[in-house]
Write a protein that holds these residues in place. Structure first.
Motif, PDB file in Angstrom:
ATOM      1  N   VAL A 114      59.967   0.674  49.403  1.00  0.00           N
ATOM      2  CA  VAL A 114      58.807   1.379  48.963  1.00  0.00           C
ATOM      3  C   VAL A 114      57.581   0.640  49.857  1.00  0.00           C
ATOM      4  O   VAL A 114      57.310  -0.436  49.451  1.00  0.00           O
ATOM      5  CB  VAL A 114      58.763   0.947  47.357  1.00  0.00           C
ATOM      6  CG1 VAL A 114      57.428   1.974  46.730  1.00  0.00           C
ATOM      7  CG2 VAL A 114      60.129   1.637  46.758  1.00  0.00           C
ATOM      8  N   VAL A 115      56.757   1.356  50.382  1.00  0.00           N
ATOM      9  CA  VAL A 115      55.673   1.227  50.960  1.00  0.00           C
ATOM     10  C   VAL A 115      54.358   1.820  50.482  1.00  0.00           C
ATOM     11  O   VAL A 115      54.160   3.034  50.149  1.00  0.00           O
ATOM     12  CB  VAL A 115      55.891   1.702  52.534  1.00  0.00           C
ATOM     13  CG1 VAL A 115      54.538   1.071  53.346  1.00  0.00           C
ATOM     14  CG2 VAL A 115      57.073   1.311  53.029  1.00  0.00           C
ATOM     15  N   ALA A 116      53.428   0.781  50.109  1.00  0.00           N
ATOM     16  CA  ALA A 116      51.995   1.397  49.772  1.00  0.00           C
ATOM     17  C   ALA A 116      51.105   1.378  51.097  1.00  0.00           C
ATOM     18  O   ALA A 116      50.742   0.128  51.647  1.00  0.00           O
ATOM     19  CB  ALA A 116      51.399   0.142  48.721  1.00  0.00           C
ATOM     20  N   THR A 117      50.651   2.539  51.288  1.00  0.00           N
ATOM     21  CA  THR A 117      49.909   2.638  52.473  1.00  0.00           C
ATOM     22  C   THR A 117      48.493   2.471  52.357  1.00  0.00           C
ATOM     23  O   THR A 117      47.919   2.383  51.227  1.00  0.00           O
ATOM     24  CB  THR A 117      50.147   4.152  53.112  1.00  0.00           C
ATOM     25  OG1 THR A 117      49.503   5.084  51.991  1.00  0.00           O
ATOM     26  CG2 THR A 117      51.625   4.399  53.319  1.00  0.00           C
ATOM     27  N   VAL A 118      47.828   2.297  53.508  1.00  0.00           N
ATOM     28  CA  VAL A 118      46.178   1.808  53.468  1.00  0.00           C
ATOM     29  C   VAL A 118      45.465   3.051  52.499  1.00  0.00           C
ATOM     30  O   VAL A 118      45.710   4.062  52.853  1.00  0.00           O
ATOM     31  CB  VAL A 118      45.746   1.739  54.769  1.00  0.00           C
ATOM     32  CG1 VAL A 118      44.038   1.767  54.570  1.00  0.00           C
ATOM     33  CG2 VAL A 118      46.314   0.467  55.481  1.00  0.00           C
ATOM     34  N   GLY A 119      44.655   2.466  51.753  1.00  0.00           N
ATOM     35  CA  GLY A 119      43.963   3.435  50.810  1.00  0.00           C
ATOM     36  C   GLY A 119      44.691   3.643  49.441  1.00  0.00           C
ATOM     37  O   GLY A 119      43.930   4.161  48.614  1.00  0.00           O
ATOM     38  N   ALA A 120      45.679   3.395  49.253  1.00  0.00           N
ATOM     39  CA  ALA A 120      46.520   3.516  48.009  1.00  0.00           C
ATOM     40  C   ALA A 120      46.038   2.303  46.863  1.00  0.00           C
ATOM     41  O   ALA A 120      45.737   1.171  47.460  1.00  0.00           O
ATOM     42  CB  ALA A 120      48.014   3.319  48.079  1.00  0.00           C
ATOM     43  N   THR A 121      45.817   2.656  45.535  1.00  0.00           N
ATOM     44  CA  THR A 121      45.553   1.740  44.774  1.00  0.00           C
ATOM     45  C   THR A 121      46.543   1.677  43.800  1.00  0.00           C
ATOM     46  O   THR A 121      47.356   2.380  43.197  1.00  0.00           O
ATOM     47  CB  THR A 121      44.438   2.409  43.829  1.00  0.00           C
ATOM     48  OG1 THR A 121      43.254   2.691  44.805  1.00  0.00           O
ATOM     49  CG2 THR A 121      43.948   1.330  42.833  1.00  0.00           C
TER      50      THR A 121
END
Length: 814
Positions: free
Chosen positions: A94-101
């Motif tokens: 599971v990857v949180a990308t740049v900009g995700a809160t």
């Protein structure tokens, strides 16, 4: 009353969006006051996707960090630094990308940004389950077994279905609509689609080994009383589907038995109550009144004195267990040790319940429905449905026959109606078949049909349809008021005024409020320096609007933020030896964007937004022989912000840390999910850019949002006749815990008696321990219906202390 959109679709198929459905319901008389999105987890995992770890190597400068490349479905893999011990190449993650809160299971939300970690670039984060709010484990990142494509939204993968909470301002006459089934009935008449009832075909009595007798002495107050017993139950936490249903309408899950009764109440509109069968020591439930002054302790721990008209559910002849249709007793409720229950399902007289609820100041979900009138024909279905649900979530067997005490069945209402009066009251002639179809969809049968009219046979749950005019109203509200044309000769002697908010008057009013507290109005140019925008480019959502023929390069763009206009005004005054300054300005900010047309060409769109800005610097009080000067502090600006909001009768719903690009520290208040004001101490780099060499406090309001939310209506409440009580606590907490968190926990723990709380002292010292601080907090308690007793006060404070210890890790200083 709250309705869940997803829950409603289990009763009737709807093709409309929540907003479209809200308009339909409003048109039928079920006025929708608001629609809120309910996310399965906070943030809805926006920006979080499924990916594959392509490579994984140890960080050359950190033993516990790994350098990975991750495929998330983009053109190029992402470089991500990961500290999890279990990360390896080939994993699905599971990857949180740049900009995700991200909203972790504990702690504050945080935003994923590009960063350098020990010199290595990182463009996202590989997530553990607690970091995205899906659990509490932090042993390592989540490793998935799946073949979904890279880039698949995590919310879709985890099947995190969003819901919508529809708030209906239910009028007192529409008791029939106080449930999801009731709303579905109206939609059936409106849309012509059938209502889907849950199945009870699987219901069966397993044995009659544990039968409890029922005797109803007051059949006027309790015309129908039903019940059965269930044994070998396991009381515990409810399954996720049940908890989600309750949470979607704002209810807090308690345990699987109680949750089922609440689910049936809000699903079918039939309140229910489950008694711990161990409390029924006589083997008999008696429904009766008791002598005046009989003591009874309700579930909330309050000792009450009964009146001679209170209908009680008793263990035998004398021991009360529950105020019928209003509130359960402390000693007979379901607990973790309960293994057998007596499940009650009844129809109570609305007048009896209304009188009892009013006398004791008790307003519950059950009394809300009973005092308006429930369906006397619903208990047989609801009781069987609830029993099946309890078996599903808590196991056990049905160990008695269904008991049904119903000596005098309540008949349908029979209302004679003439077509002539229908046409006269509505103003037009509606097709007769359409008229009968509407009534049929509302469960109103037509009997004794003639050329001149018919008899409407109205089910008893429609307590508001007892006259001919009521039947006509039912036809009209489903047919649609908008479908009745206005007559060309329509006239009226007077017309009521519905004035819109005058923005100019409102602006003048707030300007007066600010001027009265020491602020001076500034008026600055809308043109500004491009260099200012470059300093805060990351915070600007739009492109600059450049002037075609600027006076100079220093004034060649229109401002996108009020901050530098206010700084220029501040510096202008500072340079003229005006050092103590409080300024405000109503102004506009501008931006541009490019939209692509149908032909593929881009067109520039210009945007204009009104703002209110405040700026403070220097001292708030001048130096005198009586006192030294007092420098402006954060709370001086906070007081000014709160004064503006209170003048507009607007209360923020949440607060978050301010953007560090603009502020060294500060807060953002929000209404719903929209920022309404951001304020704090400006980043010294920005102040220095405008040549301001002193600490500057700044606030920026979304004036358009404020004027939109301002209604002009004042709220008020009667001054209580009963005294308030103050209690103080000293809390030792982590330095990161804010007073807002303390207030939130306090108000969630005690919703009824807590009328105010305030921090009146803050202490930090070595004797408290590293990273600790002490808050001295006062709590104001008041009951609008009676004088508080020491027992109630002490119990309330004990609950608050336990909540602070549990939720905030606080230590209570004795």
């Amino acid at each position: 009353m709250n309705i869940s959109y997803n829950w409603l679709t289990q009763f009737i198929d709807v093709d409309q969006t929540p907003d479209e459905l809200g308009k339909l319901l409003t048109s039928t008389g079920l006025e929708v006051d608001g629609i809120d999105t309910i996310e399965a987890v906070p943030g809805g995992l926006t920006g979080v996707v499924i990916g594959t770890v392509l490579t994984c190597e140890r960080h050359p400068d950190a033993d516990k960090l790994s350098l990975t490349t991750v495929d998330v479905g983009g053109e190029t893999p992402l470089s991500i630094v990961c500290g999890a011990p279990n990360v390896a190449a080939g994993q699905r993650v599971v990857v949180a990308t740049v900009g995700a809160t991200l909203h972790p299971s504990s702690g504050e939300p945080f935003q994923i940004k590009r960063a350098k970690i020990r010199g290595a670039a990182s463009e996202g984060m590989l997530c553990a389950e607690d970091e995205i709010g899906l659990g509490t484990s932090h042993d390592g990142i989540m490793v998935l077994t799946t073949d979904v494509p890279n880039g698949t939204a995590a919310a879709r993968y985890f099947q995190l279905e969003a819901d919508h909470r529809i708030e209906i301002g239910l009028t007192p006459n529409r008791a029939d609509a106080a449930s999801h089934l009731g709303v579905a009935r109206d939609l059936r008449a409106l849309l012509g689609k059938p209502v889907k009832w849950p199945s009870i075909d699987a219901f069966k009595v397993d044995s009659t080994e544990f039968t409890i007798q029922v005797r109803v002495e007051d059949t006027a107050a309790c015309p129908r009383y039903m019940g059965l017993t269930l044994s070998n139950l396991h009381v515990g936490e409810s399954p996720e589907w049940l908890k989600k249903r309750l949470l979607s309408i704002g209810l807090t899950p308690i345990n699987n038995i109680v949750d089922v009764t609440n689910f049936v109440c809000h699903g079918l509109g039939q309140p229910m109550h489950a008694f711990d069968a161990a409390a029924i020591t006589t083997g008999e439930v008696v429904v009766k009144t008791l002598p005046a002054g009989t003591p009874f302790t309700t579930l909330d721990g309050v000792d009450r004195k009964l009146t001679p008209t209170d209908l009680m559910i008793c263990n035998g002849d004398a021991e009360p267990m529950c105020i019928g249709g209003v509130f359960g007793g402390k000693t007979s409720g379901v607990s973790a040790e309960t293994t057998r229950i007596f499940l009650e399902c009844a129809y109570f007289s609305p007048a009896s319940i209304r009188k009892t609820a009013q006398q004791h100041g008790l307003k519950t979900d059950a009394s809300f429905r009973y005092e308006r009138g429930t369906d006397p024909n619903m208990p047989p279905f609801a009781l069987r449905f609830a029993a099946l649900l309890i078996q599903e979530v808590a196991g056990g067997q049905i160990t008695s026959d269904v008991i049904d005490v119903y000596p005098t069945p309540i008949a349908d209402f029979r209302v004679p109606v003439t077509y002539r009066n229908i046409d006269r009251l509505i103003g037009i002639q509606i097709d007769r078949q359409r008229m009968h179809d509407i009534l049929y969809g509302l469960d109103i049968q037509t009997d004794e049909l003639t050329e001149s009219g018919f008899v409407a046979v109205v089910p008893p749950y429609r307590v508001d349809v007892t006259r001919e005019a009521d039947v006509v109203e039912e036809i009209l509200r489903i047919y649609g008021l908008d479908n009745v044309p206005l007559s060309a000769s329509l006239a009226a002697d007077t017309l009521s005024e519905f004035p819109e908010v005058d923005v100019n008057q409102l602006q003048a009013r707030i300007g007066t409020v600010l001027a009265a507290t020491g602020f001076v109005e500034a008026m600055s140019l809308s043109m500004t320096r491009p260099a200012y925008h470059e300093a805060i480019r990351a915070t600007l959502p739009l492109a600059d609007v450049r002037l075609l023929n600027p006076l100079s390069e220093e004034l060649s763009v229109l401002r996108q933020s009020m901050v530098f206009s206010m700084l220029d005004a501040l510096v202008y005054n500072l340079n003229r030896r005006q050092r103590d300054l409080s300024l405000f300005e109503f102004g506009k900010v501008y931006g541009s964007s490019v939209s692509t047309g149908d032909n593929g060409t881009g067109a520039t769109k210009y945007h204009e937004s009104p703002r209110l800005a405040l700026v403070m610097a220097g001292n708030t009080t001048a130096e005198t022989w009586q006192q030294p000067g007092k420098a402006v502090a954060f709370h001086d600006m906070a007081a000014a912000v709160n004064r503006v909001l209170s003048s507009l009768r607007i209360k923020p719903t949440d607060q978050q840390p301010a953007d560090p690009t603009l502020f060294q520290y500060g807060l953002t208040y929000t209404l719903g999910k929209k920022p309404v004001v951001t304020f704090g101490l400006l980043n010294p780099k920005l102040a220095k850019l405008a040549d301001a060499k002193v600490p500057v406090y700044y606030a920026d309001f979304d004036w358009a949002l404020l004027t939109k939310r301002y209604s002009g209506k004042a709220s008020y409440a009667e001054v209580s006749r009963f005294p308030e009580v103050r209690r103080d606590l000293s809390l030792v907490i982590d330095r990161s815990v804010s007073f807002a968190q303390i207030e939130q926990v306090a108000r969630q723990t005690e919703r009824k008696l807590l009328t105010g709380l305030n921090v009146f002292d803050v202490y930090e010292g070595a004797n408290l321990g590293a990273g600790k601080k002490a808050y001295a907090v006062s709590f104001t308690l008041q009951d609008a219906t009676q004088t508080l007793t020491d027992a109630v006060i002490d119990k309330t404070m004990q609950r608050l202390m336990a909540a602070f210890e549990r939720e905030l890790g606080a230590t209570i200083r004795k």
